[in-house]
Design a protein around this motif. Structure first.
Motif, mmCIF file in Angstrom:
data_model
loop_
_atom_site.group_PDB
_atom_site.id
_atom_site.type_symbol
_atom_site.label_atom_id
_atom_site.label_comp_id
_atom_site.label_asym_id
_atom_site.label_seq_id
_atom_site.Cartn_x
_atom_site.Cartn_y
_atom_site.Cartn_z
ATOM 1 N N ASP A 128 36.406 61.414 25.858
ATOM 2 C CA ASP A 128 35.112 62.087 26.014
ATOM 3 C C ASP A 128 33.998 61.388 25.250
ATOM 4 N N ASP A 129 34.309 60.813 24.071
ATOM 5 C CA ASP A 129 33.303 60.051 23.314
ATOM 6 C C ASP A 129 32.758 58.917 24.170
ATOM 7 N N GLY A 158 29.090 56.169 28.226
ATOM 8 C CA GLY A 158 29.061 55.358 29.437
ATOM 9 C C GLY A 158 28.191 55.959 30.526
ATOM 10 N N SER A 159 28.138 57.275 30.569
ATOM 11 C CA SER A 159 27.309 57.954 31.568
ATOM 12 C C SER A 159 25.831 57.917 31.210
ATOM 13 N N ASP A 194 37.851 54.643 15.538
ATOM 14 C CA ASP A 194 37.050 55.818 15.187
ATOM 15 C C ASP A 194 35.930 55.925 16.226
ATOM 16 N N PRO A 195 35.334 57.104 16.379
ATOM 17 C CA PRO A 195 34.327 57.293 17.435
ATOM 18 C C PRO A 195 33.163 56.301 17.379
ATOM 19 N N ALA A 196 32.666 56.009 16.187
ATOM 20 C CA ALA A 196 31.539 55.074 16.070
ATOM 21 C C ALA A 196 31.946 53.673 16.522
ATOM 22 N N GLU A 197 33.161 53.258 16.169
ATOM 23 C CA GLU A 197 33.651 51.939 16.563
ATOM 24 C C GLU A 197 33.805 51.865 18.088
ATOM 25 N N ALA A 198 34.340 52.913 18.690
ATOM 26 C CA ALA A 198 34.504 52.947 20.149
ATOM 27 C C ALA A 198 33.150 52.856 20.833
ATOM 28 N N HIS A 243 17.434 52.893 19.912
ATOM 29 C CA HIS A 243 18.554 53.309 19.051
ATOM 30 C C HIS A 243 18.664 52.388 17.842
ATOM 31 N N PRO A 244 17.676 52.377 16.965
ATOM 32 C CA PRO A 244 17.677 51.441 15.826
ATOM 33 C C PRO A 244 18.855 51.633 14.869
ATOM 34 N N ASP A 245 19.472 52.811 14.857
ATOM 35 C CA ASP A 245 20.609 53.056 13.963
ATOM 36 C C ASP A 245 21.947 52.770 14.623
ATOM 37 N N GLY A 246 21.921 52.228 15.843
ATOM 38 C CA GLY A 246 23.161 51.896 16.538
ATOM 39 C C GLY A 246 23.502 52.899 17.616
ATOM 40 N N PRO A 247 24.626 52.640 18.309
ATOM 41 C CA PRO A 247 25.048 53.479 19.430
ATOM 42 C C PRO A 247 25.370 54.908 19.008
ATOM 43 N N GLY A 248 25.101 55.791 19.949
ATOM 44 C CA GLY A 248 25.588 57.140 19.822
ATOM 45 C C GLY A 248 24.761 58.085 19.052
#
Length: 119
Positions: free
Chosen positions: A5-6, A11-12, A86-90, A114-119
């Motif tokens: 789900d993460d 991806g969507s 971990d979720p952030a790595e994925a 997203h200056p702080d990275g994905p997610g």
């Protein structure tokens, strides 16, 4: 521990990215190019990754990452045990894979938004 789900949610949300099922396997594409795909049991995530960096990634964390099958070694591709990430790595792996298949202007726009990275 990362979950399907993460990755699915991210991806969507990525521009030009869409979800498909091919022979029962969940995949994410931009156009016709697959940049993330899951095993049938959805425990292994394959993703686009630079060939020249594969050996260092797999060698540095063999409990997380594996080379693709012999027939897929010609592609820019690596496999990861989803539960070992971990979720952030994925999320970072998914965004980096997406960056490999979209125009640079889209990747730059994502980075600005997203200056702080994905997610």
């Amino acid at each position: 521990m990362a979950t399907l789900d993460d990755v699915r949610r991210l991806g969507s949300e990525l521009e030009r990215s869409y979800e498909v099922r091919v022979r029962g396997r969940l995949k994410f594409r931009v156009g016709q190019i697959v940049y993330v795909a899951f095993s049938l049991d959805e425990t292994v995530m394959g993703f686009a990754f630079p060939k020249e960096e594969r050996e260092a990634l797999v060698g540095g964390s063999p409990h997380k990452f594996q080379f693709p099958g012999e027939s897929d070694m010609r592609f820019h591709w690596v496999h990861a045990e989803l539960a070992a990430l971990d979720p952030a790595e994925a999320r970072e792996l998914v965004v980096d894979a997406w960056r490999m298949v979209v125009p640079q202007k889209l990747a730059r726009a994502y980075d600005l938004a997203h200056p702080d990275g994905p997610g």
